[in-house]
Design a protein around this motif. Sequence first.
Motif, PDB file in Angstrom:
ATOM      1  N   SER A 168      33.292  19.017  10.259  1.00 17.27           N
ATOM      2  CA  SER A 168      32.082  19.083  11.079  1.00 17.27           C
ATOM      3  C   SER A 168      32.073  17.983  12.129  1.00 17.27           C
ATOM      4  O   SER A 168      31.743  18.220  13.305  1.00 17.27           O
ATOM      5  CB  SER A 168      30.845  18.970  10.185  1.00 17.27           C
ATOM      6  OG  SER A 168      29.661  19.060  10.942  1.00 17.27           O
ATOM      7  N   VAL A 181      32.373  18.695  16.534  1.00 20.18           N
ATOM      8  CA  VAL A 181      31.438  18.356  17.607  1.00 20.18           C
ATOM      9  C   VAL A 181      32.078  17.490  18.693  1.00 20.18           C
ATOM     10  O   VAL A 181      31.427  17.163  19.684  1.00 20.18           O
ATOM     11  CB  VAL A 181      30.174  17.656  17.067  1.00 20.18           C
ATOM     12  CG1 VAL A 181      29.421  18.571  16.126  1.00 20.18           C
ATOM     13  CG2 VAL A 181      30.510  16.330  16.384  1.00 20.18           C
ATOM     14  N   LEU A 211      30.658  21.125  23.498  1.00 22.20           N
ATOM     15  CA  LEU A 211      29.411  20.880  22.787  1.00 22.20           C
ATOM     16  C   LEU A 211      28.200  20.901  23.713  1.00 22.20           C
ATOM     17  O   LEU A 211      27.163  21.467  23.388  1.00 22.20           O
ATOM     18  CB  LEU A 211      29.484  19.532  22.053  1.00 22.20           C
ATOM     19  CG  LEU A 211      28.225  19.123  21.271  1.00 22.20           C
ATOM     20  CD1 LEU A 211      27.981  20.087  20.106  1.00 22.20           C
ATOM     21  CD2 LEU A 211      28.356  17.694  20.764  1.00 22.20           C
ATOM     22  N   THR A 240      27.785  22.397  12.197  1.00 22.21           N
ATOM     23  CA  THR A 240      27.575  21.075  12.795  1.00 22.21           C
ATOM     24  C   THR A 240      26.579  20.202  12.040  1.00 22.21           C
ATOM     25  O   THR A 240      26.456  19.014  12.341  1.00 22.21           O
ATOM     26  CB  THR A 240      27.075  21.210  14.250  1.00 22.21           C
ATOM     27  OG1 THR A 240      25.843  21.949  14.266  1.00 22.21           O
ATOM     28  CG2 THR A 240      28.102  21.918  15.117  1.00 22.21           C
ATOM     29  N   ALA A 276      27.767  16.858  10.646  1.00 26.78           N
ATOM     30  CA  ALA A 276      28.406  15.939  11.592  1.00 26.78           C
ATOM     31  C   ALA A 276      27.530  14.707  11.808  1.00 26.78           C
ATOM     32  O   ALA A 276      28.017  13.622  12.134  1.00 26.78           O
ATOM     33  CB  ALA A 276      28.664  16.634  12.924  1.00 26.78           C
TER      34      ALA A 276
END
Length: 283
Positions: free
Chosen positions: A190, A194, A199, A214, A217
């Motif tokens: 994750s 990103v 993104l 995500t 993250a």
Amino acid sequence: MNIAVIGLGLIGGSICKALKANTFHHIMGIDTNKETIRKALECGAIDEEIDESRLNEANLTIVALYPIPTVEMIKKNADNFRKGSIVVDVCGVKSYIVEACTPVLDERGVIFIGTHPMAGTENSGFDYATKDLFAKASYILTPTESTPQIAVDLVSTLGACMGFGQVVIATPEQHDINIAYTSQLAHVVSNAYVKSPSLFRADGFSAGSFLDLTRVAKLNEDMWSSLFLCNKKPLLDEIDTIMKALAEYRDAMQNDDMETLREILKIGRERKEESMKYYGQEH
């Protein structure tokens, strides 16, 4: 029973709140942040603040710190724990903790049990602690062959009081291998995902799959870097495995190999469906 909780962050604070909401135990808190202590006292999460010299008053001590500070705290206070009492940690790695702490406490007649509450959020700190954080979650215990069954039973009972849905018994090694796959790898993937330049070009183009991938993250880099390095080999094995699998998708697409691409996607779908039956879940 007197229970001391060292570290009143998300997990430690939630443990205090869950125990106060569901038991009559006397909860004693230790934290270096005096504002956190003030908040914990004010909301009734703890009954009193103590310092390390009073750990001998606790029947059970819960150390809710990062892995390395956990080991340092336990070794530093080895002579402060009451003989015959139980000490547990709540770290997301177990071999490192159990191997470092068990011999030190065994010498002093103190029982150590490694535990891992399988719950959390992307936020950290006492402000996010809740009494129902552990609702229906798994509570993993990693006793050794010499751990008294009565101690395992007591900690298991406390887990049920805190709202855990099940208690899972595993060896420290089993825990670390499984957690490298189910938790740590997910955070690595994750966090790497990103970092794509796409993104900030995706507004209006994302749905559930983007949010799912995500979410984790947003992690606590201090805690997770420590967890990763304390579980280095199992996690590296999982990273190598997923990199090999990703290379297969990349190579099939580079070669316009529709047959291979369909086959590896089919294998992934079938494994997911098989896992849903194995775990008895529709997800």
